[in-house]
Design an enzyme around this catalytic site. Structure first.
Site, PDB file in Angstrom:
ATOM      1  N   GLU A 251       0.853  -1.184   0.000  1.00 52.40           N
ATOM      2  CA  GLU A 251       0.000   0.000   0.000  1.00 52.40           C
ATOM      3  C   GLU A 251       0.888   1.232   0.000  1.00 52.40           C
ATOM      4  O   GLU A 251       2.004   1.197   0.527  1.00 52.40           O
ATOM      5  CB  GLU A 251      -0.887   0.024   1.259  1.00 52.40           C
ATOM      6  CG  GLU A 251      -1.933  -1.061   1.271  1.00 52.40           C
ATOM      7  CD  GLU A 251      -2.906  -0.927   2.451  1.00 52.40           C
ATOM      8  OE1 GLU A 251      -2.694  -0.057   3.318  1.00 52.40           O
ATOM      9  OE2 GLU A 251      -3.857  -1.714   2.494  1.00 52.40           O
ATOM     10  N   LYS A 253       2.438   4.418   1.382  1.00 51.05           N
ATOM     11  CA  LYS A 253       2.633   4.939   2.742  1.00 51.05           C
ATOM     12  C   LYS A 253       2.485   6.451   2.657  1.00 51.05           C
ATOM     13  O   LYS A 253       3.398   7.155   2.246  1.00 51.05           O
ATOM     14  CB  LYS A 253       4.008   4.554   3.301  1.00 51.05           C
ATOM     15  CG  LYS A 253       4.160   4.963   4.763  1.00 51.05           C
ATOM     16  CD  LYS A 253       5.478   4.508   5.340  1.00 51.05           C
ATOM     17  CE  LYS A 253       5.532   4.577   6.852  1.00 51.05           C
ATOM     18  NZ  LYS A 253       5.220   5.848   7.424  1.00 51.05           N
ATOM     19  N   ARG A 258      -2.163   9.930  11.077  1.00 46.43           N
ATOM     20  CA  ARG A 258      -2.967   8.717  11.177  1.00 46.43           C
ATOM     21  C   ARG A 258      -4.245   9.026  11.941  1.00 46.43           C
ATOM     22  O   ARG A 258      -4.202   9.656  12.988  1.00 46.43           O
ATOM     23  CB  ARG A 258      -2.183   7.648  11.918  1.00 46.43           C
ATOM     24  CG  ARG A 258      -2.955   6.343  12.024  1.00 46.43           C
ATOM     25  CD  ARG A 258      -2.029   5.244  12.389  1.00 46.43           C
ATOM     26  NE  ARG A 258      -2.670   3.957  12.403  1.00 46.43           N
ATOM     27  CZ  ARG A 258      -2.002   2.824  12.473  1.00 46.43           C
ATOM     28  NH1 ARG A 258      -0.691   2.851  12.538  1.00 46.43           N
ATOM     29  NH2 ARG A 258      -2.634   1.674  12.488  1.00 46.43           N
ATOM     30  N   ARG A 274      -3.113   9.039  16.521  1.00 49.00           N
ATOM     31  CA  ARG A 274      -2.258   7.911  16.860  1.00 49.00           C
ATOM     32  C   ARG A 274      -1.997   7.834  18.364  1.00 49.00           C
ATOM     33  O   ARG A 274      -1.804   6.770  18.925  1.00 49.00           O
ATOM     34  CB  ARG A 274      -0.967   8.166  16.096  1.00 49.00           C
ATOM     35  CG  ARG A 274       0.060   7.143  16.190  1.00 49.00           C
ATOM     36  CD  ARG A 274       1.321   7.752  15.599  1.00 49.00           C
ATOM     37  NE  ARG A 274       2.405   7.234  16.377  1.00 49.00           N
ATOM     38  CZ  ARG A 274       3.177   6.229  15.985  1.00 49.00           C
ATOM     39  NH1 ARG A 274       3.030   5.718  14.823  1.00 49.00           N
ATOM     40  NH2 ARG A 274       4.106   5.765  16.773  1.00 49.00           N
ATOM     41  N   GLU A 304      -5.104   7.474   6.760  1.00 42.70           N
ATOM     42  CA  GLU A 304      -4.133   8.564   6.907  1.00 42.70           C
ATOM     43  C   GLU A 304      -4.751   9.811   6.294  1.00 42.70           C
ATOM     44  O   GLU A 304      -5.298   9.753   5.190  1.00 42.70           O
ATOM     45  CB  GLU A 304      -2.835   8.160   6.175  1.00 42.70           C
ATOM     46  CG  GLU A 304      -1.667   9.054   6.447  1.00 42.70           C
ATOM     47  CD  GLU A 304      -0.838   8.671   7.695  1.00 42.70           C
ATOM     48  OE1 GLU A 304      -1.219   7.740   8.442  1.00 42.70           O
ATOM     49  OE2 GLU A 304       0.195   9.334   7.901  1.00 42.70           O
ATOM     50  N   PHE A 345      -7.342   2.584   5.200  1.00 48.70           N
ATOM     51  CA  PHE A 345      -6.627   1.319   4.979  1.00 48.70           C
ATOM     52  C   PHE A 345      -7.044   0.186   5.911  1.00 48.70           C
ATOM     53  O   PHE A 345      -6.566  -0.931   5.760  1.00 48.70           O
ATOM     54  CB  PHE A 345      -5.109   1.511   5.000  1.00 48.70           C
ATOM     55  CG  PHE A 345      -4.561   2.198   6.233  1.00 48.70           C
ATOM     56  CD1 PHE A 345      -4.502   1.527   7.435  1.00 48.70           C
ATOM     57  CD2 PHE A 345      -4.079   3.491   6.159  1.00 48.70           C
ATOM     58  CE1 PHE A 345      -3.969   2.149   8.563  1.00 48.70           C
ATOM     59  CE2 PHE A 345      -3.547   4.125   7.276  1.00 48.70           C
ATOM     60  CZ  PHE A 345      -3.497   3.449   8.489  1.00 48.70           C
ATOM     61  N   ARG A 422       3.972  -3.612  17.285  1.00 52.26           N
ATOM     62  CA  ARG A 422       4.824  -3.395  16.123  1.00 52.26           C
ATOM     63  C   ARG A 422       5.349  -4.750  15.712  1.00 52.26           C
ATOM     64  O   ARG A 422       5.984  -5.432  16.512  1.00 52.26           O
ATOM     65  CB  ARG A 422       5.994  -2.465  16.470  1.00 52.26           C
ATOM     66  CG  ARG A 422       6.731  -1.925  15.258  1.00 52.26           C
ATOM     67  CD  ARG A 422       7.917  -1.072  15.648  1.00 52.26           C
ATOM     68  NE  ARG A 422       7.578   0.229  16.187  1.00 52.26           N
ATOM     69  CZ  ARG A 422       7.252   1.306  15.469  1.00 52.26           C
ATOM     70  NH1 ARG A 422       7.199   1.228  14.154  1.00 52.26           N
ATOM     71  NH2 ARG A 422       6.979   2.452  16.047  1.00 52.26           N
ATOM     72  N   LYS A 428       7.250  -1.430   6.799  1.00 56.59           N
ATOM     73  CA  LYS A 428       7.358  -0.194   6.031  1.00 56.59           C
ATOM     74  C   LYS A 428       8.692  -0.139   5.305  1.00 56.59           C
ATOM     75  O   LYS A 428       9.704  -0.628   5.808  1.00 56.59           O
ATOM     76  CB  LYS A 428       7.159   1.016   6.936  1.00 56.59           C
ATOM     77  CG  LYS A 428       8.119   1.099   8.086  1.00 56.59           C
ATOM     78  CD  LYS A 428       7.813   2.303   8.965  1.00 56.59           C
ATOM     79  CE  LYS A 428       8.671   2.284  10.201  1.00 56.59           C
ATOM     80  NZ  LYS A 428       8.538   3.433  11.059  1.00 56.59           N
TER      81      LYS A 428
HETATM   82  P1  ATP Z   1       7.100   6.840  10.631  1.00 61.43           P
HETATM   83  O1  ATP Z   1       7.785   7.907  11.423  1.00 61.43           O
HETATM   84  O2  ATP Z   1       7.984   6.050   9.761  1.00 61.43           O
HETATM   85  O3  ATP Z   1       5.818   7.292   9.994  1.00 61.43           O
HETATM   86  P2  ATP Z   1       5.759   5.808  12.828  1.00 61.43           P
HETATM   87  O4  ATP Z   1       6.545   5.404  14.009  1.00 61.43           O
HETATM   88  O5  ATP Z   1       5.003   7.097  12.877  1.00 61.43           O
HETATM   89  O6  ATP Z   1       6.717   5.761  11.635  1.00 61.43           O
HETATM   90  P3  ATP Z   1       5.023   3.275  11.855  1.00 61.43           P
HETATM   91  O7  ATP Z   1       4.097   2.292  12.397  1.00 61.43           O
HETATM   92  O8  ATP Z   1       6.434   2.946  12.002  1.00 61.43           O
HETATM   93  O9  ATP Z   1       4.706   4.682  12.476  1.00 61.43           O
HETATM   94  O10 ATP Z   1       4.684   3.491  10.321  1.00 61.43           O
HETATM   95  C1  ATP Z   1       3.374   3.310   9.983  1.00 61.43           C
HETATM   96  C2  ATP Z   1       2.675   4.629   9.889  1.00 61.43           C
HETATM   97  O11 ATP Z   1       2.521   4.954   8.528  1.00 61.43           O
HETATM   98  C3  ATP Z   1       1.260   4.516  10.414  1.00 61.43           C
HETATM   99  O12 ATP Z   1       1.190   4.848  11.755  1.00 61.43           O
HETATM  100  C4  ATP Z   1       0.471   5.457   9.558  1.00 61.43           C
HETATM  101  O13 ATP Z   1       0.392   6.715  10.174  1.00 61.43           O
HETATM  102  C5  ATP Z   1       1.286   5.617   8.295  1.00 61.43           C
HETATM  103  N1  ATP Z   1       0.661   5.057   7.076  1.00 61.43           N
HETATM  104  C6  ATP Z   1       0.571   5.687   5.886  1.00 61.43           C
HETATM  105  N2  ATP Z   1      -0.007   4.922   4.971  1.00 61.43           N
HETATM  106  C7  ATP Z   1      -0.313   3.754   5.571  1.00 61.43           C
HETATM  107  C8  ATP Z   1      -0.926   2.559   5.123  1.00 61.43           C
HETATM  108  N3  ATP Z   1      -1.331   2.395   3.878  1.00 61.43           N
HETATM  109  N4  ATP Z   1      -1.072   1.560   6.034  1.00 61.43           N
HETATM  110  C9  ATP Z   1      -0.643   1.696   7.307  1.00 61.43           C
HETATM  111  N5  ATP Z   1      -0.055   2.811   7.776  1.00 61.43           N
HETATM  112  C10 ATP Z   1       0.114   3.832   6.917  1.00 61.43           C
END
Ligand code: ATP
Length: 593
Positions: A251, A253, A258, A274, A304, A345, A422, A428
């Site tokens: 998907e 990103k 979020r 979040r 998102e 999503f 996690r 990712k």
């Molecule tokens: P980062 O700083 O890399 O965004 P993070 O610590 O905020 O990381 P992670 O769980 O590591 O969060 O990365 C997933 C985040 O990416 C999710 O919390 C969400 O906000 C975002 N995101 C964007 N598109 C998607 C998607 N298609 N599916 C899931 N999460 C997504």
């Protein structure tokens, strides 16, 4: 329980630093509570009146509490102010000035529940005359307290209880009580329940009523934000594909905010961040767009929220949406200036059915069936891939379309929604991974250094730390002074001046002494050249090599304040270790000691 016992527990906890000691003391204390005191005690130990996501605040400031204390102590306000200036802690001053007073021996001692109810009333008092009403109610409470009760009541009122009792410590204590000899199992069960129902008071009550079995009743519920599922990282798309067993969904990103959207039977929409904060009032346009977007109600969906160009529909940089956060006024104007779109999503609840145990392909399919898309609501773009070239093409397309990378999602039968976890069911993969440095790091400010020259009026550099969940502490990673504009320095200086401490907070581990310390709260996104082993920084000490921690080389602030993350949601030392080991080369490897 008497409020006095609660205050004495606070006193004791504030003197203990060893986590295990705090845990066993807390479990002993929680065991003694009457059933109706369990929720108040669990909230109040964290300095709260209700779970954080409800956003309940007391609405009292220093001046109001000072006035109430002066009244209760029959003291001149000016003299009391002097006294507080000398101790630097109004709680300590309350203890002092009330120690000389005759406690109303004949007065009925305060009950914990009674104190809690009064505080809730104080919190809900608004409108004309409310300040006087609050002052009076606090003064009455204070006339009935002993010095130690007053000390912790005042600290609570000012939001400075600072016991260092985090949610995780309370979960530990509950697991010790209800574990029946198997602490680990109990801890896991309690945390799983808590990830679905972030109301610790309710979890405590369910445990009291039915032990661990009582938690089986916990499920996703409308109006209560579920802790979001998070993604792991891999350093190449090939590794992502291998990890997923040769086939996966990819998907886009999106780089935005979020959101977890709860829509009830009548179409009322609540949006949670979040960090489980209620954002609904900040995004009236998103609320309106989601109101009629679902064929079945109630639902809980996730997506998102991303700024878009209204002319072209193209995605805009994340920074624009941050201008919409935390606003109370001009909401409509800013919504027109910075329009956003939600890319959905996931589906967590449909009608009365929790979708958490269902595999991802089913959740996504049902999400698509029940959603009516519009110019403001769409699905995250995705593709099922099983070959590397397909994955690479999709990744490049995501970048061209303004995304920061892709999220790979497992299609396996066990690809359930893991609240608060996690793991490798989601992986990712971001643009930065294709360059030398692996990723940005979200680090927490634990101290600040006064600026020099042009920056003399502000703090010019910050001591940054990572969170260590196993040890519940923050350990330092770097000092950063690059990448800040004047506006940011000015606003950080203002926030930090209010929070400045003279001594290192017990939750911080550091070999450095900045000009001021602060409680770890503000999260900054940093970029750096490499992670390297460091004999002075304390992040991940001993995890890679005995006697060495990790440091971020050439760190700079990306311009992104991660106000959407709490300090404990910053990058953890465990993640940093993974980032270090997946670096292409490790610089400055010092000789083995
Ligand atoms: P980062 O700083 O890399 O965004 P993070 O610590 O905020 O990381 P992670 O769980 O590591 O969060 O990365 C997933 C985040 O990416 C999710 O919390 C969400 O906000 C975002 N995101 C964007 N598109 C998607 C998607 N298609 N599916 C899931 N999460 C997504």
């Amino acid at each position: 329980m008497k409020y006095r016992e609660f205050a004495e527990a606070c006193e004791r906890i504030s003197q203990v630093t060893k986590r295990l000691e705090i845990r066993s003391f807390l479990s002993e204390f929680l065991r003694k509570l009457d059933p109706e005191d369990i929720p108040p005690a669990l909230y109040m130990l964290q300095g709260q009146l209700r779970p954080e996501y409800e956003g309940v605040e007391l609405g009292v400031g220093d001046a109001l509490v000072l006035k109430a204390l002066a009244t209760a102590a029959h003291m001149d306000e000016g003299r009391l102010k002097e006294e507080v200036r000398a101790t630097g802690d109004m709680g300590e001053s309350a203890f002092k000035v009330l120690s000389g007073r005759q406690v109303l021996e004949e007065g009925r001692p305060l009950e914990l529940s009674e104190t809690y109810d009064t505080l809730r009333k104080i919190g809900s008092t608004t409108g004309e005359g409310s300040q006087e009403g609050k002052t009076g109610a606090i003064a009455i409470l204070l006339t009935r307290t002993s010095p130690v009760e007053a000390k912790h009541l005042v600290r609570f009122l000012l939001g400075k209880l600072r016991l260092g009792v985090k949610e995780m410590t309370l979960l530990d204590a509950l697991a010790e009580i209800y574990g029946e000899g198997d602490f680990k199992l109990a801890r896991g069960t309690i945390e799983n329940a808590f990830n679905m129902d972030p109301d610790l008071g309710e979890i405590g009550t369910l445990l009291r009523e039915g032990g661990l079995k009582g938690l089986e009743a916990v499920t996703v519920a409308l109006g209560k934000p579920v802790r979001p599922m998070l993604a792991e990282r891999e350093r190449s798309l090939q590794e992502v594909l291998d990890r997923m067993g040769g086939k996966m969904a990819l998907e886009y990103k999106y780089d935005g905010l979020r959101v977890q959207v709860h829509v009830d039977r009548d179409g009322n929409v609540k949006i949670f961040s979040r960090r489980l904060e209620d954002l609904s009032s900040q995004f009236p346009d998103v609320v309106a767009a989601l109101k009629g977007a679902f064929r079945t109600l109630p639902v809980i969906v996730e997506g998102e929220c991303v700024p878009v160009d209204p002319e072209t529909g193209e995605l805009r940089p994340f920074q624009e949406i941050s201008r919409r956060r935390g606003r109370k006024y001009d909401l409509e104007r800013i919504a027109t200036e910075i329009p956003v779109e939600v890319f959905l999503f996931d589906l967590l609840l449909e009608g009365t059915e929790s979708l958490l145990p269902k595999p991802y392909p089913e959740r996504r399919e049902r999400l698509e069936k029940l959603t009516r898309t519009s110019s403001a609501v769409d699905f995250a773009t995705r593709e099922i891939v099983s070959e590397l070239p397909e994955a690479e093409r999709f990744f490049q397309k995501a970048l061209t379309d303004g995304c920061e990378g892709v999220v790979a999602k497992s299609l396996a039968p066990d690809s359930r929604y893991k609240a608060g976890g996690r793991g490798f069911l989601w992986i990712k993969y971001k643009r930065e991974y294709t360059q030398e440095l692996s990723d940005t790091i979200d680090a927490v400010i634990v101290g600040a250094y006064r600026g020099r020259g042009k920056r003399a009026q502000w703090y010019g550099a910050f001591l940054m730390a990572l969170y260590d969940p196993d040890r519940e502490c923050f350990s330092t990673l770097c000092k950063v002074g690059t990448g800040f504009d004047e506006e940011t320095l000015a606003s950080l200086t203002q926030r930090l001046t209010n929070a400045a401490l003279t001594a290192r907070p017990p939750s911080v581990e550091s070999g450095f002494a900045p000009d001021v310390w602060v409680d770890p709260e503000i999260v900054l996104e940093l970029r750096g050249a490499e992670l390297s082993l460091s004999p002075v920084h304390t992040a991940a000490t001993g995890l890679i090599r005995e006697g060495y921690g990790l440091a971020l080389r050439f760190p700079r602030f990306t311009g992104r304040l991660r106000d959407d993350k709490g300090a404990e949601e910053a990058t953890t030392v465990g993640e940093a270790v993974r980032m270090y080991t997946s670096q292409v080369r490790h610089v400055e490897e010092p000789p083995k000691p």
